[in-house]
Design a protein around this motif. Structure first.
Motif, short mmCIF file in Angstrom:
data_model
loop_
_atom_site.label_atom_id
_atom_site.label_comp_id
_atom_site.label_asym_id
_atom_site.label_seq_id
_atom_site.Cartn_x
_atom_site.Cartn_y
_atom_site.Cartn_z
N MET A 242 0.82 -1.20 0.00
CA MET A 242 0.00 0.00 0.00
C MET A 242 0.86 1.26 0.00
O MET A 242 0.46 2.27 -0.54
CB MET A 242 -0.95 -0.03 1.20
CG MET A 242 -1.95 1.09 1.18
SD MET A 242 -2.95 1.05 -0.31
CE MET A 242 -4.54 1.18 0.36
N THR A 243 2.05 1.19 0.59
CA THR A 243 2.91 2.36 0.64
C THR A 243 3.34 2.79 -0.77
O THR A 243 3.38 3.98 -1.06
CB THR A 243 4.16 2.09 1.51
OG1 THR A 243 3.70 1.72 2.81
CG2 THR A 243 5.04 3.30 1.62
N VAL A 244 3.66 1.84 -1.64
CA VAL A 244 4.06 2.18 -3.01
C VAL A 244 2.88 2.83 -3.74
O VAL A 244 3.05 3.85 -4.43
CB VAL A 244 4.58 0.94 -3.77
CG1 VAL A 244 4.81 1.26 -5.23
CG2 VAL A 244 5.87 0.43 -3.13
N ALA A 245 1.69 2.27 -3.60
CA ALA A 245 0.52 2.84 -4.26
C ALA A 245 0.26 4.27 -3.77
O ALA A 245 -0.04 5.17 -4.56
CB ALA A 245 -0.70 1.96 -4.01
N ARG A 246 0.39 4.48 -2.47
CA ARG A 246 0.20 5.84 -1.90
C ARG A 246 1.26 6.79 -2.45
O ARG A 246 0.95 7.92 -2.83
CB ARG A 246 0.29 5.79 -0.38
CG ARG A 246 0.16 7.14 0.27
CD ARG A 246 0.12 7.02 1.80
NE ARG A 246 -0.03 8.33 2.38
CZ ARG A 246 0.96 8.99 2.97
NH1 ARG A 246 2.16 8.46 3.09
NH2 ARG A 246 0.75 10.19 3.48
N SER A 247 2.50 6.33 -2.52
CA SER A 247 3.58 7.15 -3.05
C SER A 247 3.33 7.53 -4.50
O SER A 247 3.51 8.70 -4.89
CB SER A 247 4.90 6.39 -2.90
OG SER A 247 5.95 7.10 -3.50
N ILE A 248 2.90 6.58 -5.31
CA ILE A 248 2.63 6.86 -6.72
C ILE A 248 1.49 7.87 -6.85
O ILE A 248 1.57 8.81 -7.64
CB ILE A 248 2.34 5.55 -7.49
CG1 ILE A 248 3.62 4.72 -7.58
CG2 ILE A 248 1.76 5.84 -8.87
CD1 ILE A 248 3.41 3.30 -8.08
N LEU A 249 0.43 7.69 -6.06
CA LEU A 249 -0.68 8.65 -6.08
C LEU A 249 -0.19 10.05 -5.72
O LEU A 249 -0.57 11.03 -6.35
CB LEU A 249 -1.79 8.20 -5.13
CG LEU A 249 -2.96 9.17 -4.99
CD1 LEU A 249 -3.68 9.35 -6.32
CD2 LEU A 249 -3.91 8.69 -3.91
N LEU A 250 0.66 10.14 -4.70
CA LEU A 250 1.19 11.45 -4.31
C LEU A 250 2.04 12.06 -5.41
O LEU A 250 2.00 13.28 -5.65
CB LEU A 250 1.98 11.33 -3.01
CG LEU A 250 1.13 11.10 -1.76
CD1 LEU A 250 2.01 10.73 -0.58
CD2 LEU A 250 0.27 12.32 -1.45
N PHE A 251 2.82 11.23 -6.11
CA PHE A 251 3.60 11.75 -7.24
C PHE A 251 2.68 12.28 -8.33
O PHE A 251 2.95 13.34 -8.92
CB PHE A 251 4.52 10.67 -7.81
CG PHE A 251 5.84 10.54 -7.10
CD1 PHE A 251 6.61 11.64 -6.80
CD2 PHE A 251 6.31 9.29 -6.76
CE1 PHE A 251 7.85 11.51 -6.17
CE2 PHE A 251 7.54 9.14 -6.13
CZ PHE A 251 8.30 10.26 -5.83
N VAL A 252 1.60 11.58 -8.61
CA VAL A 252 0.65 12.04 -9.63
C VAL A 252 0.01 13.37 -9.21
O VAL A 252 -0.07 14.31 -10.01
CB VAL A 252 -0.43 10.97 -9.91
CG1 VAL A 252 -1.55 11.52 -10.75
CG2 VAL A 252 0.21 9.75 -10.57
N LEU A 253 -0.41 13.46 -7.95
CA LEU A 253 -1.00 14.71 -7.46
C LEU A 253 0.01 15.85 -7.50
O LEU A 253 -0.33 16.98 -7.88
CB LEU A 253 -1.54 14.52 -6.04
CG LEU A 253 -2.74 13.59 -5.90
CD1 LEU A 253 -3.08 13.38 -4.43
CD2 LEU A 253 -3.93 14.13 -6.66
N ALA A 254 1.25 15.57 -7.11
CA ALA A 254 2.29 16.59 -7.15
C ALA A 254 2.53 17.06 -8.58
O ALA A 254 2.71 18.26 -8.83
CB ALA A 254 3.58 16.05 -6.53
N ALA A 255 2.53 16.12 -9.52
CA ALA A 255 2.75 16.48 -10.92
C ALA A 255 1.63 17.37 -11.44
O ALA A 255 1.88 18.37 -12.12
CB ALA A 255 2.87 15.22 -11.77
N ILE A 256 0.40 17.04 -11.10
CA ILE A 256 -0.73 17.85 -11.54
C ILE A 256 -0.60 19.26 -10.97
O ILE A 256 -0.80 20.26 -11.68
CB ILE A 256 -2.07 17.20 -11.14
CG1 ILE A 256 -2.28 15.94 -11.97
CG2 ILE A 256 -3.23 18.18 -11.32
CD1 ILE A 256 -3.42 15.05 -11.47
N ALA A 257 -0.25 19.36 -9.69
CA ALA A 257 -0.12 20.67 -9.06
C ALA A 257 1.04 21.47 -9.66
O ALA A 257 0.88 22.65 -9.98
CB ALA A 257 0.06 20.52 -7.55
#
Length: 111
Positions: free
Chosen positions: A1-16
């Protein structure tokens, strides 16, 4: 779950970050005005906040890995928002960057 959370955060950071930079670009280069620039500044600030939520506590590692996400995300943003058509070298470069992200963030490390 930590990898999935990290990837989601990277996607959100990229959008921002990419979205914020795009808004500033639109405000200045496309003469859309200061409201666009201000919205871009807010989005860029949100990028900084999202980056702090990564599970890895190492600033340098997180930002280095995010660089690869930024490369790939910028090309994707250009395709979706601006109609940019990457060539095979753009795609190959982005894939190399994403492999680098995987190595930097998710390679097994001894404690």
């Amino acid at each position: 779950m930590t990898v999935a959370r990290s990837i989601l955060l990277f996607v959100l950071a990229a959008i921002a970050e990419i979205g914020g930079a795009w808004l500033v670009w639109q405000g200045i280069r496309e003469h859309r005005g200061l409201l666009w620039v201000g919205a871009g500044f807010v989005a860029l600030g949100l990028y900084g906040l999202v980056a702090t939520l990564q599970p890895d506590a190492n600033f340098g590692r997180v930002l280095a890995a995010y660089g690869g996400i930024f490369v790939a995300g910028s090309l994707l943003w250009g395709m979706v928002v601006d109609g940019f058509r990457p060539d095979r070298f753009d795609v190959a470069g982005a894939l190399v960057c994403l492999v680098g992200v995987g190595l930097i963030m998710y390679a097994p490390r001894g404690t």
